[in-house]
Write an enzyme that holds these catalytic residues in place. Sequence first.
Site, PDB file in Angstrom:
ATOM      1  N   HIS A 269       0.952  -1.115   0.122  1.00  0.00           N
ATOM      2  CA  HIS A 269      -0.282  -0.370  -0.043  1.00  0.00           C
ATOM      3  C   HIS A 269       0.775   1.324  -0.151  1.00  0.00           C
ATOM      4  O   HIS A 269       1.362   1.765  -1.067  1.00  0.00           O
ATOM      5  CB  HIS A 269      -0.838  -0.281   1.155  1.00  0.00           C
ATOM      6  N   HIS A 320      -1.910   0.096 -11.805  1.00  0.00           N
ATOM      7  CA  HIS A 320      -2.512   0.801 -10.891  1.00  0.00           C
ATOM      8  C   HIS A 320      -4.322  -0.127 -11.315  1.00  0.00           C
ATOM      9  O   HIS A 320      -3.850  -1.077 -11.593  1.00  0.00           O
ATOM     10  CB  HIS A 320      -3.068   2.134 -10.861  1.00  0.00           C
ATOM     11  N   ASP A 379       3.266   7.001  -7.613  1.00  0.00           N
ATOM     12  CA  ASP A 379       4.394   7.123  -7.034  1.00  0.00           C
ATOM     13  C   ASP A 379       6.168   6.770  -7.802  1.00  0.00           C
ATOM     14  O   ASP A 379       6.850   7.147  -7.345  1.00  0.00           O
ATOM     15  CB  ASP A 379       4.639   5.339  -6.944  1.00  0.00           C
TER      16      ASP A 379
END
Length: 442
Positions: A269, A320, A379
Site C-alpha cells: 500500500h 494501478h 509513485d
Amino acid sequence: MSKAKSLNKNNVIPNELYAEKDVKRGLRNANGTGVVVGLTKVGEVVGYELDEQGNKIAVDGKLYYRGYNIDDIFHDCVRCNRFGFEEVTYLLLFGELPTKQELKEFTEMLGSKRELPKGFARDMILTAPSKSIMNKLARSVLALYSYDDNPDDTSIENVLRQSISLIGYFPALIAYGYQAKRSSFDNESLHLHNPIPELSTAENILRMLRPTGEYTDIEAKLLDLSLILHAEHGGGNNSSFTTHLVSSSGTDTYSAIAAAVGSLKGPKHGGANIAVINMINDLKAHVSDITNEAEVEDYLVKLLRGEANDGSGLIYGLGHAIYTISDPRAVLLKEMAQKLAISKGLEDDYNLCRFIEKRGGMLYSELKGTDKPMPANVDLYSGFVYSALNIPIDIATPLFATARLSGWCAHRLEELTAGKKLMRPAYRGVQPYLDYVQICDR
C-alpha cells in the site's frame, strides 16, 4: 522454528476452494473490480467504465474530492501560486469549499495545534525511538489518547476536534520521529526545530526535517501539491477502508487512525513510493549513463525478468489497481516535477522517469504478453519529487500518511454519521471436523 513448516501446512487453503465457494479474494470481483461494500461522499476514483457484460473499458483517470475534480483544485493552486493543502483538508472534513474567512480561521486553528502536548516529544518520541518512522507514528498516535481529556467520546463534535488536532500534530510527529531515529540509530546530530503556527503544513515539514530549517518557495509549494494529491483516494483503498472498518466498532479516534497508519505501512500500500526510490537507486548503480536509453531499456528488461533490483519482476511506478489509461495524480505531479527538475538541474533524472513511463508499459506487453494497461502511477513521480527535495527515504511513507490523514478523518466522520453498523463480513470454515485425541494418546 521447527514448527514453522507444520504451521504453514495447517494454514494452506487450496486455490480451487476459493472459486468453488465463490469467495471474492482480496475483495475483488472476477473482472478485477472491487467488491462494493459501502457508499461515500468523500472521494471518488474513476479509472474505467463497464460495458453491459461487465467488461472494463479503459478511460482517462479522474479523481474527485467531495465532487470537485482534483485537476481543477491543483491548477488553481498553481495559477494563484498559493498553498492549498489546508483548503483541501477543510473540503474533505466539512464537505464544502471554504470562504476566505473560513479558510483563515481553519488555518489558524490548525496552526494552534502544530506544537505537541507539553513533554510529549521528550517522553513519547525521544526516549522511545524506532528504526521505522511509521511504527513510531502509529505508537505516537496511540499515545496521544493519554493526553486527551475526552478520548472515547465519538460524537461528531469531539471527533472533529480530535481530527483537527491530529492533522495539526502530524508534521511534528514525523519530523521528531525521524530526528530521534537519526540520533539513536544512525549516530547523527539531533536537530529539533519548533513548528511555526503561521507556516503551512508543507513549510513546517521541510523546516523541521532539515538541519538548518531552510527551504525555497518552490520546494514548499511542490511538497504542498504532493500532499494535495495524496490526501484522499476513495473509501476502498486499504487504509481508508481500515478507517471505516475500525470506526464501525465504535472505538476511539486514536485507535482508528493508528490502524490506518499500520495499513499504510505495508509495502503493498503506502510503501510503494519507497519501492520506486529503491528501484531508481539500483538502476543508477547498474547503468553507467542514465541518458542512454538503450542501457536503461536493458536494465528494465532485466527488471521484468526478475534479474535486477529485488527480483520481483516488477517495474515499480507503473500500473494501478483502478486506473487504466492514466493516473491523474501522476499526470499533475509530472507537470510540477519538470519545473523542480529545471530549478535543481535534475533534468536527466526527470527524463529517466519519463522514459520509464513511456517504454516500461510497452516492455510489459512485449515480455509478459499482457494487454493490461500499465500507466505511470503517482509513485513514479512522487519518488522523483522526494529525491529532488532531499527528503530521506525513511520519510516517504510518513509524508503519505500526513497527507492521507485528512481523508482518513473525513471517512471516520462519515462512518460515524452514515454507517452506524458494525462491519461483519463472513469467512467460510473449510477445515474438516476432527475427533479430539486426549493428550495421553497423542
